[in-house]
Enzyme design. Structure first.
Site, PDB file in Angstrom:
ATOM      1  N   PHE A 157       5.971   7.438 -24.145  1.00 39.37           N
ATOM      2  CA  PHE A 157       5.032   7.926 -25.150  1.00 39.37           C
ATOM      3  C   PHE A 157       4.347   6.757 -25.859  1.00 39.37           C
ATOM      4  O   PHE A 157       4.997   5.757 -26.190  1.00 39.37           O
ATOM      5  CB  PHE A 157       5.757   8.726 -26.244  1.00 39.37           C
ATOM      6  CG  PHE A 157       6.553   9.896 -25.767  1.00 39.37           C
ATOM      7  CD1 PHE A 157       6.007  11.175 -25.753  1.00 39.37           C
ATOM      8  CD2 PHE A 157       7.877   9.740 -25.361  1.00 39.37           C
ATOM      9  CE1 PHE A 157       6.757  12.270 -25.346  1.00 39.37           C
ATOM     10  CE2 PHE A 157       8.636  10.830 -24.944  1.00 39.37           C
ATOM     11  CZ  PHE A 157       8.069  12.092 -24.932  1.00 39.37           C
ATOM     12  N   ASP A 158       3.063   6.908 -26.125  1.00 44.72           N
ATOM     13  CA  ASP A 158       2.399   6.058 -27.103  1.00 44.72           C
ATOM     14  C   ASP A 158       2.861   6.524 -28.485  1.00 44.72           C
ATOM     15  O   ASP A 158       3.411   7.621 -28.635  1.00 44.72           O
ATOM     16  CB  ASP A 158       0.882   6.200 -26.943  1.00 44.72           C
ATOM     17  CG  ASP A 158       0.120   5.345 -27.938  1.00 44.72           C
ATOM     18  OD1 ASP A 158       0.585   4.239 -28.260  1.00 44.72           O
ATOM     19  OD2 ASP A 158      -0.944   5.798 -28.399  1.00 44.72           O
TER      20      ASP A 158
END
Length: 298
Positions: A157-158
């Protein structure tokens, strides 16, 4: 976790699950009637895996000893043309039994009805609508890398505008790196507001807790352009949320693609197309059209 089922529920479009580019090209160039004829003519031809196929197989493998995950097909096909999709699901031995076929209309409105925690689609408009309705959603980007069927499920995930709100990213965009760093350092003890994928990561953490840490089949990573000292607020936020993250990469603006390949991500979620494009050549990638990076310039 879906409150309706007690399971992690993932809605996925047929174009994200299978390689439907040939038939989609027929739809784009010749129209719906030609598309329907094409699908019926090829009804017995098994569809090849699409970009998110490996991810789905690994998600469903989490049901080895308990029902933890359900995958639901949400498709713009009609029931008639969707028969090819279900034939392919059966051929690939995927335990997917629920579906919505909407005959060209957007299927996102069934995301909430099915209690989906995540929606993956190749249609950006459907994804934006699902995000606006409060569901974690991403546009699956065509790419050359398909996740392996074996091994751990690895999801990356960012941070800003994905796991967290875009509040900090707005400061960066409007006032620059120095102002962003100063603001994040000053607010290091204040948890960031949640972003669209917070609840999905919470659901993964809940499933992880059912396993011995040494044998957990799920591994998560935060892959962010942040660097020290802006890392502290992120770490303290996850701690305040009681959310587990297995690996955290603070890249300070470095390109993410090579790191995602090194991690072995089955999918990577990011709000910025500039990161998703290069990543999609190495791992499955989902664009999250949320936050300031996706707003039209005035």
């Amino acid at each position: 976790m879906s409150t309706q089922s007690g399971k992690l529920v993932v809605g996925i479009s047929s174009r994200a699950l299978f390689d439907l580019e040939d038939s989609h090209a027929v739809f784009e160039t010749q129209g719906r009637e030609a598309y329907c004829e094409y699908q019926i003519e090829h009804e017995e031809d098994v569809l090849e895996p699409g970009v998110a196929f490996g991810l789905v197989r690994k998600l469903l493998a989490l049901n080895d000893q308990a029902e933890r995950v359900e995958v639901i097909l949400l498709s713009r096909n009609s029931a008639d043309t969707g028969l090819r999709v279900f034939n392919s699901i059966a051929h690939h031995d995927l335990p997917i039994t629920r579906a919505a076929f909407t005959s060209g209309d957007s299927p996102w409105r069934y995301v909430s009805a099915f209690g989906a925690d995540l929606f993956l689609s190749a249609d950006p408009d459907d994804v934006r609508a699902a995000l606006a309705a409060g569901c974690a959603a991403a546009t699956i980007v065509p790419g050359h890398s398909i996740a392996a069927d074996e091994g751990e499920l690895k999801i990356a995930f960012d941070g800003d505008a994905v796991l967290f709100s875009d509040d900090a990213e707005r400061i960066f965009k409007q006032h620059g790196l120095a102002a962003f760093t100063e603001a994040e350092s000053a607010a290091a003890d204040e948890p960031l507001p949640g972003g669209p994928f917070k609840a999905f990561l919470e659901a993964l953490t809940h499933i992880q807790a059912e396993f011995d840490p040494a044998e957990c089949p799920i591994r998560t990573a935060l892959v962010t352009s942040r660097s020290a000292p802006a890392h502290e607020r992120v770490i303290r936020t996850l701690r305040a949320w009681h959310i587990r993250i297995d690996e955290a990469l603070f890249l300070g603006g470095m390109a993410k693609a090579q790191f995602l390949r090194a991690f072995g991500a089955d999918i990577f979620f990011d709000d910025q197309a500039t990161h998703i494009g290069p990543a999609s050549g190495m791992v499955a990638a989902g664009h999250v059209p949320h936050g300031v990076a996706n707003e039209s310039e005035p």
